[in-house]
Design a protein around this motif. Structure first.
Motif, short mmCIF file in Angstrom:
data_model
loop_
_atom_site.label_atom_id
_atom_site.label_comp_id
_atom_site.label_asym_id
_atom_site.label_seq_id
_atom_site.Cartn_x
_atom_site.Cartn_y
_atom_site.Cartn_z
N TRP A 316 0.87 -1.18 0.00
CA TRP A 316 0.00 0.00 0.00
C TRP A 316 0.90 1.22 0.00
N VAL A 317 0.84 2.02 -1.05
CA VAL A 317 1.82 3.10 -1.20
C VAL A 317 1.18 4.34 -1.80
N LYS A 318 1.52 5.48 -1.26
CA LYS A 318 1.15 6.77 -1.85
C LYS A 318 2.26 7.13 -2.82
N PHE A 319 1.98 7.02 -4.10
CA PHE A 319 3.00 7.33 -5.10
C PHE A 319 3.33 8.83 -5.10
N HIS A 320 4.58 9.13 -5.42
CA HIS A 320 5.06 10.50 -5.49
C HIS A 320 4.84 11.07 -6.89
N MET A 321 4.95 12.37 -7.01
CA MET A 321 4.93 13.02 -8.32
C MET A 321 5.99 12.39 -9.23
N LEU A 348 -1.24 -2.94 -9.61
CA LEU A 348 -2.61 -3.42 -9.51
C LEU A 348 -3.54 -2.22 -9.39
N LEU A 349 -4.84 -2.47 -9.46
CA LEU A 349 -5.78 -1.37 -9.58
C LEU A 349 -5.97 -0.60 -8.28
N VAL A 350 -6.17 -1.33 -7.16
CA VAL A 350 -6.53 -0.70 -5.89
C VAL A 350 -5.62 -1.20 -4.77
N ASN A 351 -5.03 -0.28 -4.03
CA ASN A 351 -4.36 -0.51 -2.74
C ASN A 351 -3.03 -1.23 -2.77
N THR A 352 -2.65 -1.91 -3.83
CA THR A 352 -1.33 -2.52 -3.95
C THR A 352 -0.63 -1.85 -5.13
N ILE A 353 0.42 -1.05 -4.84
CA ILE A 353 1.05 -0.16 -5.85
C ILE A 353 -0.01 0.34 -6.84
N PRO A 354 -1.04 1.02 -6.33
CA PRO A 354 -2.29 1.17 -7.09
C PRO A 354 -2.44 2.52 -7.77
N MET A 355 -3.46 2.60 -8.61
CA MET A 355 -3.94 3.89 -9.10
C MET A 355 -4.97 4.48 -8.15
N LEU A 357 -6.39 4.44 -4.06
CA LEU A 357 -6.15 4.09 -2.67
C LEU A 357 -7.45 4.15 -1.87
N THR A 358 -7.57 3.28 -0.87
CA THR A 358 -8.71 3.36 0.04
C THR A 358 -8.23 3.18 1.47
N ASN A 359 -9.01 3.70 2.39
CA ASN A 359 -8.88 3.37 3.80
C ASN A 359 -10.06 2.50 4.19
N LYS A 360 -9.80 1.45 4.97
CA LYS A 360 -10.89 0.60 5.43
C LYS A 360 -11.91 1.44 6.20
N GLY A 361 -13.16 1.40 5.74
CA GLY A 361 -14.21 2.17 6.38
C GLY A 361 -14.15 3.65 6.10
N GLY A 362 -13.17 4.07 5.27
CA GLY A 362 -12.97 5.50 5.03
C GLY A 362 -13.03 5.88 3.56
N ALA A 363 -12.15 6.81 3.19
CA ALA A 363 -12.20 7.44 1.88
C ALA A 363 -11.52 6.59 0.81
N ALA A 364 -11.83 6.93 -0.45
CA ALA A 364 -11.11 6.43 -1.62
C ALA A 364 -10.61 7.64 -2.40
#
Length: 501
Positions: A316-321, A348-355, A357-364
């Motif tokens: 799970w990663v927040k990609f940089h510019m 992959l599409l969501v949450n694993t080196i993704p385009m 991101l989500t938080n469980k129970g939270g935002a996308a």
């Protein structure tokens, strides 16, 4: 201040090939929180009647994906598809050895097909040629594609799915040359199994297309001999050969990182050469296409992984510019080979080196890599043109003569649109001249730019738009010549309208 200059000459007659719609695909695997707490979270306030997160669905629809590959990946080499169909209360809980997680099987084949229906994408299905084989593959195909009146087609109908899914594209396993893979095989072992599986599957449904497993990566000691051996067994029975590539930053060296898609480009050329060699040896009239069914950038994850759970984030990663620029260049490498690459799946599409991101129970929210893919999906469908480009160059520890401007042009004649995608790999602005006189009556449409004063800038749940594209980039058009100013370290989309003669 005098700007660095680059120039490209575009001609509608200099074409590489038409970009297949299937180049704009992605990948969903039972890995980490891609499925559970990603696309599927029944307890989330945004979940629909099927347990799918509607906020994620909305973002995925925005990408206009053509295909989505499923269920793996490494996961597929130990997966029994029967565990994921039928009443959920009867499905077994299993241990997934690929990612060391607990698999409840509450999301399986039928849920995935409902999800792709809501997304508007076609499925690419991977069969297990690791722990299983021909029987598993032909039975799964019968379940999915046969109308009715047989054991597995009637099983599907008993699960409430009357009409067959008619899945067109099937992967014959995944990365089976890798020592990390369950039931790893030699090239000859896999090649023979893939050949016999392909024959049986096409006896069930002769209209399907099949993808044989190529080498897992260019650095593998088996590359490209594995590909040659596998193709010697399967050449006349499959339509595509797979290749995978992940670009990871090796050290704190931005110029080198931005140049690393050159290795991906070389891998494509090597695999094409291998395919063409086998074609020659076999005296075949068939030209093998490629399925780039896993590609992406990679960065150290932001969240630690805890094994033997369900839906724990993995990579799970927040990609940089900075990552978005490398991702953009990787995407351009695929488009540049539109004559041979028929399928491409961002991984992959969501949450694993993704385009996404989500938080469980939270935002996308959108990772910065979301935007180059979005632009390519919207404006990259058409004829990819062969550019004649002059660009300033630079050298790094690993690469020489790296073009500071990496660009691709796509002409959609039906829509009257000409689009140039350009990555500026330089810390300086570059004046990029486009000679488009060959297109006649052309008008400027827009110049989208994505850059940031900090290459380590990221998007977060609380600041989802920190890295995003903006309209209003600087482009002028005069007498069939356009000049765009590409800001330092930027992703650019320059679009023109072309009136028919």
């Amino acid at each position: 201040m005098t700007l660095l200059k680059a120039k490209s000459i575009l001609s509608k007659d200099f074409r590489i090939g038409r970009a297949s719609d299937r180049l704009f695909g992605s990948f969903v695997e039972h890995m980490g929180s891609v499925v559970y707490n990603g696309i599927y979270e029944p307890d989330h306030e945004a979940a629909d009647e099927d347990g799918f997160r509607k906020d994620v669905l909305e973002l995925v629809r925005e990408l206009k994906l053509s295909v989505v590959r499923y269920p793996g990946g490494n996961f597929s080499s130990g997966y029994n598809w029967e565990d994921g169909v039928g009443p959920k209360e009867r499905r077994p809980v299993k241990l997934d050895l690929a990612w060391r997680q607990v698999e409840p099987n509450s999301f399986g084949l039928d849920e995935f097909m409902r999800w792709t229906g809501k997304v508007g994408a076609d499925a690419i299905m991977t069969v297990n040629l690791g722990t299983r084989g021909i029987d598993e593959a032909r039975n799964l195909l019968e379940y999915c594609n046969f109308p009715g009146g047989s054991q597995y087609s009637d099983l599907r109908r008993s699960h409430g799915v009357r009409d067959p899914y008619k899945i067109k594209t099937w992967c014959l396993g995944n990365e089976l040359d890798g020592e990390w893979q369950i039931a790893r095989k030699t090239a000859d072992e896999y090649g023979r199994l893939a050949c016999e599986t392909a024959k049986a599957m096409k006896w069930v449904d002769p209209d399907i297309e099949l993808v044989a497993v190529g080498s897992s990566a260019r650095h593998m000691p088996t590359f490209p001999e594995w590909d040659r051996t596998v193709l010697m067994h399967t050449y006349e029975h499959v339509e595509q050969l797979s290749l995978h590539h992940y670009i990871g930053k090796r050290e704190n060296d931005t110029p080198t990182f931005l140049a690393m898609p050159l290795e991906m480009e070389q891998q494509i050329k090597d695999v094409i050469a291998t395919c063409d060699y086998v074609q020659s040896v076999k005296r075949s009239s068939k030209r093998m296409k490629l399925s780039f069914d896993e590609w992406n950038v990679w960065r150290e994850p932001d969240v630690p992984y805890t094994p033997w759970q369900t839906g724990c984030p993995y990579d799970w990663v927040k990609f940089h510019m900075e990552d978005a620029l490398v991702f953009g260049s990787a995407l351009l490498s695929i488009l540049r080979h539109a004559d041979r690459i028929d399928i491409a799946c961002q991984s992959l599409l969501v949450n694993t080196i993704p385009m996404i991101l989500t938080n469980k129970g939270g935002a996308a929210w959108r990772n910065p890599t979301f935007y180059p893919f979005l632009h390519a999906s919207r404006y990259g469908r058409g004829e990819v043109l062969r550019l004649e480009t002059e660009s300033p160059k630079y050298d790094t520890k690993l690469y020489t003569d790296v073009a500071k401007v990496d660009s691709v042009a796509v002409w959609n004649e039906e829509k009257g649109e000409l689009t140039v995608f350009a990555v500026n790999r330089s810390e300086e602005s570059i004046a990029y001249e486009l000679d488009i006189r060959d297109f006649g009556n052309v008008s400027f449409a827009e110049h989208l730019v994505m850059n940031h004063e900090r290459l380590d800038a990221v998007n977060t749940a609380d600041n989802q738009g920190e890295v995003r594209p903006r309209a209003g980039g600087t482009t002028t058009l005069n007498g069939g010549r356009a000049e765009s100013v590409l800001p330092p370290y930027s992703w650019n989309v320059v679009r023109f309208n072309v009136q028919s003669a």
